[in-house]
Design an enzyme around this catalytic site. Structure first.
Site, PDB file in Angstrom:
ATOM      1  N   SER A   1      30.422  34.930  32.366  1.00 49.28           N
ATOM      2  CA  SER A   1      30.726  36.251  31.833  1.00 49.28           C
ATOM      3  C   SER A   1      29.420  36.994  31.603  1.00 49.28           C
ATOM      4  O   SER A   1      28.487  36.447  31.002  1.00 49.28           O
ATOM      5  CB  SER A   1      31.514  36.140  30.528  1.00 49.28           C
TER       6      SER A   1
ATOM      7  N   HIS B   1      23.633  46.072  29.015  1.00 47.01           N
ATOM      8  CA  HIS B   1      23.411  47.401  28.441  1.00 47.01           C
ATOM      9  C   HIS B   1      21.946  47.762  28.687  1.00 47.01           C
ATOM     10  O   HIS B   1      21.046  47.007  28.327  1.00 47.01           O
ATOM     11  CB  HIS B   1      23.726  47.404  26.953  1.00 47.01           C
TER      12      HIS B   1
ATOM     13  N   HIS C   1      29.675  45.055  33.892  1.00 48.99           N
ATOM     14  CA  HIS C   1      30.362  43.837  33.456  1.00 48.99           C
ATOM     15  C   HIS C   1      30.776  43.043  34.679  1.00 48.99           C
ATOM     16  O   HIS C   1      31.130  43.612  35.719  1.00 48.99           O
ATOM     17  CB  HIS C   1      31.607  44.205  32.637  1.00 48.99           C
TER      18      HIS C   1
ATOM     19  N   ASN D   1      32.741  38.998  35.549  1.00 46.43           N
ATOM     20  CA  ASN D   1      33.086  37.623  35.206  1.00 46.43           C
ATOM     21  C   ASN D   1      33.925  37.008  36.317  1.00 46.43           C
ATOM     22  O   ASN D   1      34.644  37.712  37.036  1.00 46.43           O
ATOM     23  CB  ASN D   1      33.807  37.532  33.852  1.00 46.43           C
ATOM     24  N   THR D   2      33.787  35.709  36.455  1.00 45.58           N
ATOM     25  CA  THR D   2      34.675  34.929  37.318  1.00 45.58           C
ATOM     26  C   THR D   2      34.994  33.637  36.583  1.00 45.58           C
ATOM     27  O   THR D   2      34.168  33.117  35.841  1.00 45.58           O
ATOM     28  CB  THR D   2      34.035  34.600  38.688  1.00 45.58           C
ATOM     29  N   ARG D   3      36.189  33.117  36.806  1.00 50.43           N
ATOM     30  CA  ARG D   3      36.612  31.950  36.038  1.00 50.43           C
ATOM     31  C   ARG D   3      37.710  31.177  36.775  1.00 50.43           C
ATOM     32  O   ARG D   3      38.401  31.702  37.643  1.00 50.43           O
ATOM     33  CB  ARG D   3      37.147  32.380  34.673  1.00 50.43           C
TER      34      ARG D   3
ATOM     35  N   HIS E   1      31.253  50.031  44.632  1.00 46.56           N
ATOM     36  CA  HIS E   1      32.583  49.756  45.142  1.00 46.56           C
ATOM     37  C   HIS E   1      32.533  49.197  46.557  1.00 46.56           C
ATOM     38  O   HIS E   1      33.378  48.357  46.925  1.00 46.56           O
ATOM     39  CB  HIS E   1      33.445  51.021  45.088  1.00 46.56           C
TER      40      HIS E   1
ATOM     41  N   HIS F   1      44.239  54.526  23.704  1.00 42.84           N
ATOM     42  CA  HIS F   1      44.070  55.429  22.555  1.00 42.84           C
ATOM     43  C   HIS F   1      43.069  56.546  22.828  1.00 42.84           C
ATOM     44  O   HIS F   1      42.999  57.507  22.064  1.00 42.84           O
ATOM     45  CB  HIS F   1      43.697  54.646  21.294  1.00 42.84           C
TER      46      HIS F   1
END
Length: 297
Positions: free
Chosen positions: A119, A123, A133, A135-137, A167, A197
């Protein structure tokens, strides 16, 4: 000879995720060595502070752990974390219920699990360089296994050409495996990284996938590896291009406000954050995605 047993596959996946972590931390420290002109040019090149993490089962037994690698106060990276983990045990009732609701076979009766992954959240010092960001799992239970992950770009000051480059790299990972996969996973990322929100996405997207089990473990693992391999080509050129751009106080203010948006998403909606905290993993490692500074209106 390849070990196709469950234990052999777990070892291969965990070893790959750890090797990816090593490649990325090396590349990021090289960016620090190259430096950038501006107010932080005289700082020493940033280095990762590496520490072990651990997970303890409810009965006090060892339940795995990982490596937390965090760089703070660098010349290029204001804060970046690249974490690797390999954990196992029994899911807590809340996490077990959530997995069962997602349709994981046998989870109602047998909540044992194993998981490994990498992960990453970065910044940046310069507001012109996007946060990112990745991540692979791999996740395993006695009745099922699957892969998940992806990567998304989070600029506070958007450049269309940077978005297109990132992209394109994510699409290359997808196109090598299945026509149309990129379009599906891009749409999934747009949906997943949306902040209800606020009524907006947290960035300019990328790809996201979860519960990947086509029945062909080798093919799904190969795709997950390609997603990881495309990260550095997708991100490093953007850092190299933008790290020397001059910025204003207004640019920095925009960056801090965007970081507030990022923090809101990770604390309220992110599935990985919730899972890490609910399964008792090291809270500092789980929350390393939070920015060093942020601002709200």
């Amino acid at each position: 000879m390849t070990d196709d047993s469950a234990e052999g596959r777990k070892m291969r996946a965990a070893t790959w995720f750890r090797s990816l972590r090593d490649q990325i931390t090396t590349a990021f420290e090289a960016l620090e060595d190259a430096g950038a002109p501006g107010p932080f040019a005289d700082l020493a090149p940033g280095r990762f502070d590496v520490s072990p993490t651990s997970r303890t089962a409810d009965d006090g037994s060892d339940a795995g752990g990982g490596i937390m690698s965090v760089m703070r106060g660098g010349r290029v990276f204001e804060k970046v974390g690249v974490n690797w983990s390999e954990v196992h045990g029994t899911l807590a009732p809340r996490a077990q219920k959530a997995m069962a609701a997602r349709g994981v076979p046998g989870m109602e009766d047998d909540p044992r699990f194993w998981a490994s992954g990498i992960s990453l959240v970065a910044h940046m010092r310069n507001p012109h360089v996007p946060a990112v960001h990745m991540n692979t799992r791999m996740f395993w239970t006695p009745h099922a296994w699957w892969f998940g992950g992806g990567s998304d770009l989070n600029p506070c000051l958007e450049y269309a050409e940077d978005t297109a480059h990132f992209h394109a790299c994510m699409q290359a990972a997808c196109d090598a495996h299945e026509a149309g996969r990129y379009d599906r996973l891009k749409a999934w990322a747009d949906e997943y990284f949306f902040i209800p929100h606020r009524g907006r996405a947290r960035g300019v997207g990328g790809i996201f996938y979860d519960d990947l089990n086509t029945g062909d473990w080798e093919a799904d693992f190969a795709f997950t590896q390609d997603v990881g391999r495309q990260f550095l080509p997708g991100f490093v050129p953007l850092v190299e291009k933008r790290r020397a751009d001059p910025w204003t106080d207004a640019d920095k203010d925009a960056q801090l406000i965007h970081r507030g948006l990022y923090a809101e998403y990770n604390l309220v909606y992110d599935r990985g954050t919730k899972f890490g905290l609910e399964t008792g993993h090291d809270a500092n490692a789980v929350l390393m995605s939070l920015p060093p500074e942020a601002k709200w209106y």
